[in-house]
Scaffold this active site. Sequence first.
Site, short mmCIF file in Angstrom:
data_model
loop_
_atom_site.label_atom_id
_atom_site.label_comp_id
_atom_site.label_asym_id
_atom_site.label_seq_id
_atom_site.Cartn_x
_atom_site.Cartn_y
_atom_site.Cartn_z
N GLY A 13 32.90 34.65 44.31
CA GLY A 13 31.88 35.62 43.95
C GLY A 13 31.93 35.81 42.45
O GLY A 13 32.09 34.84 41.71
N SER A 52 36.75 29.32 44.30
CA SER A 52 35.90 29.69 43.18
C SER A 52 36.53 30.82 42.37
O SER A 52 37.52 30.60 41.69
CB SER A 52 34.50 30.05 43.70
N ALA A 53 35.99 32.03 42.42
CA ALA A 53 36.57 33.15 41.68
C ALA A 53 38.00 33.41 42.10
O ALA A 53 38.85 33.79 41.29
CB ALA A 53 35.72 34.41 41.88
N HIS A 94 33.81 24.48 40.29
CA HIS A 94 32.41 24.02 40.29
C HIS A 94 32.11 23.16 39.06
O HIS A 94 30.98 23.18 38.55
CB HIS A 94 31.42 25.20 40.31
N GLU A 137 32.81 20.15 42.67
CA GLU A 137 32.47 20.64 44.00
C GLU A 137 33.07 19.70 45.05
O GLU A 137 32.96 18.48 44.95
CB GLU A 137 30.95 20.67 44.17
#
Length: 242
Positions: free
Chosen positions: A86, A119-120, A156, A191
């Site tokens: 997020g 991700s985060a 990413h 990714e």
Amino acid sequence: MDLLLLSNSRTHGHGYLEHVRDEITEFLAGATELAFVPYALRDHDGYTATVADALRPLGVTVTGVHTAADPGAAIDAAPAVFVGGGNSFRLLKTLQHTGLVEAIGSRVRSGALRYMGASAGTNMACPTLRTTNDMPITEPASFAALGLVPFQINPHYVDPDPSSTHMGETREQRITEFLEDNDVPVLGIREGGLLRVRDRSARLGGVKGARLFTRDAEPREFVPGDDVSFLLSGTPRFDAPA
């Protein structure tokens, strides 16, 4: 330490976390309970439900730490934690506010807690969030994150497209700017890629490789299966305090 650091939790053509089910099964190694940190998104309940639905086929029960009166106690009772993706700024600010930077960091470093990030959540495993892709929608007390690995990660990661007419900076240019002010390696994970860290071993996994950026050197290419354990021996040098 036992870390599973994902570049992304969603891949085209697959359900949430579906592309890494085998890796998650191996990472959990029979653990049937998982503490989930949903702070990177606003809807904590909905986010937790998404993760619970994705991991239920693996026989894993997911509990959102936001439902506990004491999130730190929830972390202390869990065999593994998943910090979801997020907004990295929102996530770090809430981790700091709830005391989970210390609670998670100390248990992971002691070997008592397995850490999975996407991700985060992967950004949080780094010394700072300085190589996130996110907008600073809120202001944490500092950029200092969990520091579970001594290098930075850019989830990413997108390669420069020589045919693109877009005149804005590429991801490579952004990372080069970071290296001008900070002498810290940056691993750009594409990714579908991931990093698996166990004790003093680090190996790339998933279906996509990564590029390693260091100051005053050409980027180096790595593919899934490559051993990048040498990154764990470095000492990050930030030109300004985090």
